[in-house]
Design an enzyme around this catalytic site. Structure first.
Site, PDB file in Angstrom:
ATOM      1  N   CYS A 151       0.806  -1.232   0.000  1.00 47.62           N
ATOM      2  CA  CYS A 151       0.000   0.000   0.000  1.00 47.62           C
ATOM      3  C   CYS A 151       0.837   1.280   0.000  1.00 47.62           C
ATOM      4  O   CYS A 151       0.329   2.347  -0.337  1.00 47.62           O
ATOM      5  CB  CYS A 151      -0.941   0.028   1.198  1.00 47.62           C
ATOM      6  SG  CYS A 151      -2.079  -1.348   1.220  1.00 47.62           S
ATOM      7  N   HIS A 158      -3.118   7.390   3.734  1.00 49.93           N
ATOM      8  CA  HIS A 158      -3.539   6.120   3.139  1.00 49.93           C
ATOM      9  C   HIS A 158      -4.961   5.837   3.633  1.00 49.93           C
ATOM     10  O   HIS A 158      -5.260   5.977   4.818  1.00 49.93           O
ATOM     11  CB  HIS A 158      -2.593   5.008   3.587  1.00 49.93           C
ATOM     12  CG  HIS A 158      -3.000   3.653   3.106  1.00 49.93           C
ATOM     13  ND1 HIS A 158      -3.298   3.398   1.787  1.00 49.93           N
ATOM     14  CD2 HIS A 158      -3.182   2.478   3.761  1.00 49.93           C
ATOM     15  CE1 HIS A 158      -3.632   2.133   1.652  1.00 49.93           C
ATOM     16  NE2 HIS A 158      -3.575   1.544   2.836  1.00 49.93           N
ATOM     17  N   ASN A 183      -9.980   0.463   0.254  1.00 52.18           N
ATOM     18  CA  ASN A 183      -8.522   0.482   0.232  1.00 52.18           C
ATOM     19  C   ASN A 183      -8.029   0.090  -1.161  1.00 52.18           C
ATOM     20  O   ASN A 183      -8.130  -1.074  -1.547  1.00 52.18           O
ATOM     21  CB  ASN A 183      -8.006  -0.491   1.302  1.00 52.18           C
ATOM     22  CG  ASN A 183      -6.496  -0.502   1.411  1.00 52.18           C
ATOM     23  OD1 ASN A 183      -5.800   0.088   0.586  1.00 52.18           O
ATOM     24  ND2 ASN A 183      -6.001  -1.180   2.426  1.00 52.18           N
TER      25      ASN A 183
HETATM   26  O1  UT7 Z   1      -3.382  -1.605   3.947  1.00 55.35           O
HETATM   27  C1  UT7 Z   1      -3.400  -2.709   4.837  1.00 55.35           C
HETATM   28  C2  UT7 Z   1      -4.803  -3.189   4.910  1.00 55.35           C
HETATM   29  N1  UT7 Z   1      -5.237  -3.649   6.168  1.00 55.35           N
HETATM   30  C3  UT7 Z   1      -6.161  -3.010   6.920  1.00 55.35           C
HETATM   31  O2  UT7 Z   1      -6.528  -1.919   6.683  1.00 55.35           O
HETATM   32  C4  UT7 Z   1      -6.738  -3.778   8.076  1.00 55.35           C
HETATM   33  C5  UT7 Z   1      -6.733  -3.072   9.356  1.00 55.35           C
HETATM   34  N2  UT7 Z   1      -7.744  -3.651  10.228  1.00 55.35           N
HETATM   35  C6  UT7 Z   1      -9.035  -3.261  10.195  1.00 55.35           C
HETATM   36  O3  UT7 Z   1      -9.363  -2.382   9.429  1.00 55.35           O
HETATM   37  C7  UT7 Z   1     -10.019  -3.920  11.123  1.00 55.35           C
HETATM   38  O4  UT7 Z   1      -9.345  -4.740  12.044  1.00 55.35           O
HETATM   39  C8  UT7 Z   1     -11.079  -4.735  10.361  1.00 55.35           C
HETATM   40  C9  UT7 Z   1     -12.013  -3.795   9.613  1.00 55.35           C
HETATM   41  C10 UT7 Z   1     -10.418  -5.690   9.385  1.00 55.35           C
HETATM   42  C11 UT7 Z   1     -11.914  -5.564  11.326  1.00 55.35           C
HETATM   43  O5  UT7 Z   1     -12.525  -4.727  12.316  1.00 55.35           O
HETATM   44  P1  UT7 Z   1     -12.534  -5.179  13.850  1.00 55.35           P
HETATM   45  O6  UT7 Z   1     -13.319  -4.179  14.579  1.00 55.35           O
HETATM   46  O7  UT7 Z   1     -11.084  -5.370  14.233  1.00 55.35           O
HETATM   47  O8  UT7 Z   1     -13.339  -6.519  13.798  1.00 55.35           O
HETATM   48  P2  UT7 Z   1     -12.888  -7.964  14.297  1.00 55.35           P
HETATM   49  O9  UT7 Z   1     -11.777  -8.479  13.464  1.00 55.35           O
HETATM   50  O10 UT7 Z   1     -12.693  -7.871  15.763  1.00 55.35           O
HETATM   51  O11 UT7 Z   1     -14.182  -8.814  14.004  1.00 55.35           O
HETATM   52  C12 UT7 Z   1     -15.343  -8.673  14.781  1.00 55.35           C
HETATM   53  C13 UT7 Z   1     -16.387  -9.669  14.304  1.00 55.35           C
HETATM   54  C14 UT7 Z   1     -15.883 -11.101  14.182  1.00 55.35           C
HETATM   55  O12 UT7 Z   1     -16.898 -11.939  14.626  1.00 55.35           O
HETATM   56  P3  UT7 Z   1     -16.834 -12.620  16.072  1.00 55.35           P
HETATM   57  O13 UT7 Z   1     -15.570 -13.435  16.077  1.00 55.35           O
HETATM   58  O14 UT7 Z   1     -16.787 -11.476  17.047  1.00 55.35           O
HETATM   59  O15 UT7 Z   1     -18.080 -13.431  16.131  1.00 55.35           O
HETATM   60  C15 UT7 Z   1     -15.721 -11.284  12.672  1.00 55.35           C
HETATM   61  O16 UT7 Z   1     -15.913 -12.621  12.269  1.00 55.35           O
HETATM   62  O17 UT7 Z   1     -16.865  -9.289  13.017  1.00 55.35           O
HETATM   63  C16 UT7 Z   1     -16.817 -10.431  12.142  1.00 55.35           C
HETATM   64  N3  UT7 Z   1     -16.578  -9.975  10.770  1.00 55.35           N
HETATM   65  C17 UT7 Z   1     -17.562  -9.562   9.971  1.00 55.35           C
HETATM   66  N4  UT7 Z   1     -18.887  -9.460  10.148  1.00 55.35           N
HETATM   67  C18 UT7 Z   1     -19.612  -8.983   9.111  1.00 55.35           C
HETATM   68  C19 UT7 Z   1     -15.405  -9.881  10.135  1.00 55.35           C
HETATM   69  N5  UT7 Z   1     -15.607  -9.398   8.879  1.00 55.35           N
HETATM   70  C20 UT7 Z   1     -16.939  -9.189   8.773  1.00 55.35           C
HETATM   71  C21 UT7 Z   1     -17.764  -8.707   7.731  1.00 55.35           C
HETATM   72  N6  UT7 Z   1     -19.087  -8.607   7.957  1.00 55.35           N
HETATM   73  N7  UT7 Z   1     -17.264  -8.310   6.545  1.00 55.35           N
END
Ligand code: UT7
Length: 372
Positions: free
Chosen positions: A117, A255, A285
């Site tokens: 990125c 970014h 992104n």
């Molecule tokens: O340029 C490098 C690119 N990388 C990034 O930008 C990633 C940086 N990280 C993030 O942006 C965030 O960590 C995410 C957006 C990826 C995730 O957000 P979060 O608040 O950290 O969510 P989480 O990983 O804690 O997930 C919470 C819940 C999980 O369910 P359980 O285990 O609590 O039951 C996931 O399975 O949300 C679930 N989940 C979803 N639910 C609906 C994960 N993806 C999705 C989805 N829709 N697309």
């Protein structure tokens, strides 16, 4: 500038973007994945992203032609092309040589750069350094990404986050203190495994994995923390290298991976959100393309005033991180417009994704040359 006076800076004199027209909304995604508009918006700020109907080279060519027209520069006078990306159409020959051929820059050096990125920003560093040391007098720096063919469309953890797009800037030698003034570049190599796209690269060839079939290893929360730490720290370091304070920054062009990451960086680096440019809601992104597309849109929306101090923090796979302090020049409007355009597209974003999935699984017809 006289022919003998050394160039001391590399001003940004042109900018151009190219976004493929097909938009994939959160509601579209909810028809193929167990997700919702509410989850995606509240966790990321993203509402839609673009899916390309053309190659990476085509997106980048149109962005480049627009940037050159904006600078009023002819392709033949370009001396350096730096192509920042991690989603190449081809590795050999490289992407930059394809742009050289299409814009008619016969005398230009041309190379690709991949820090995921942050590739555009790292390209801005190397191109500026080559101008400042007199190796070349101008450069075309591209940030372009075609993520959709490499996406695992069955994985909701990542499929909702990314999109396709391209943008480019033109740099020209200048005796005035403008363009990139200082940057901080860094990498958390110890954490490189928290963002790995299995299937992109030669190590997978002997395992019978077809091109484009991927599995994303993606520890979202850990990436989030490193992103905030890396971008906020690099922002402070880049500003201190020019003796500037957060309040001296006129506009932050970060970014655009996740609205919550941008807000956390702004808080930690004492940068008010009113001075942060956002377009993550429209495109998600786009990896290397996010910063240059955001820069183009900040200019289009009149958010960049003459002489402004811009700060561009970035992070990506590797995990690479950086921040660039850029002094804008006098001109904030294009010198000219290019007629370059993408070929028309009749398909919806969901149709494009289905085609992409079919290409990965459908064997080539018997007797067909797969390399034709
Ligand atoms: O340029 C490098 C690119 N990388 C990034 O930008 C990633 C940086 N990280 C993030 O942006 C965030 O960590 C995410 C957006 C990826 C995730 O957000 P979060 O608040 O950290 O969510 P989480 O990983 O804690 O997930 C919470 C819940 C999980 O369910 P359980 O285990 O609590 O039951 C996931 O399975 O949300 C679930 N989940 C979803 N639910 C609906 C994960 N993806 C999705 C989805 N829709 N697309």
């Amino acid at each position: 500038m006289s022919a003998t006076a050394p160039a001391t800076h590399a001003a940004v004199t042109g900018w151009g973007k190219c976004l493929p027209p097909a938009a994939l909304t959160n509601h579209d995604l909810a028809t193929i994945l167990d997700t919702s508009d509410e989850w995606i918006v509240s966790r990321t700020g993203i509402r839609e992203r673009r899916i390309s109907h053309v190659s990476l080279g085509e997106l980048a060519y149109v962005a480049s032609a627009r940037a050159l027209a904006c600078a009023g520069l002819n392709g033949a006078s370009v001396e350096l092309i730096v192509f920042g990306s991690c989603s190449y159409d081809d590795q050999v020959p490289n992407m930059a040589s394809g742009i050289q051929a299409r814009i008619g820059a016969q005398a230009a050096a041309a190379y690709d750069i991949n820090t995921a990125c942050t590739s555009f920003l790292y390209g801005l560093s190397t191109a500026t350094a080559l101008i400042r040391t007199g190796v070349v007098r101008n450069a075309l720096v591209i940030g372009a990404e075609l993520i959709s063919p490499f996406m695992d469309w069955g994985d909701r953890d990542v499929a909702v986050l990314f999109g396709d797009g391209a943008a480019a800037v033109v740099l020209e030698a200048s005796a005035r203190a403008e363009g990139l003034l200082a940057e901080k570049l860094g990498c958390y190599g110890d954490a490189r495994e928290i963002l790995r796209v299995h299937g992109m690269g030669g190590r997978y060839a002997n395992r019978g994995i077809l091109h484009g079939i991927t599995r994303w290893q993606f520890e979202g929360q850990e990436i989030f923390k490193r992103a905030v730490q890396g971008m906020a720290g690099a922002s402070e370091e880049a500003l201190s290298r020019i003796g500037a304070q957060p309040q001296d920054v006129d506009l932050v062009v970060p970014h655009q991976a996740n609205l919550r990451i941008i807000e956390a960086v702004a808080r930690r680096a004492h940068l008010p959100m009113e001075r942060v440019f956002l377009n993550v809601q429209r495109y998600g992104n786009m990896s290397a393309a996010t910063v240059p597309v955001a820069l183009c849109e900040a200019l289009e929306e009149g958010r960049v005033r003459p002489g402004a101090l811009l700060l561009m923090p970035g992070f990506g796979g590797g995990l690479s991180f950086c921040a660039h302090a850029v002094r804008w020049g006098e001109r904030t409007t294009p010198r000219g417009a290019s007629e370059a355009q993408l070929p028309p597209n009749e398909r919806t974003a969901l149709e494009l994704i289905r085609e992409c999935l079919a290409r990965k699984t459908r064997p080539a017809p018997a007797g067909a040359d797969p390399f034709a």
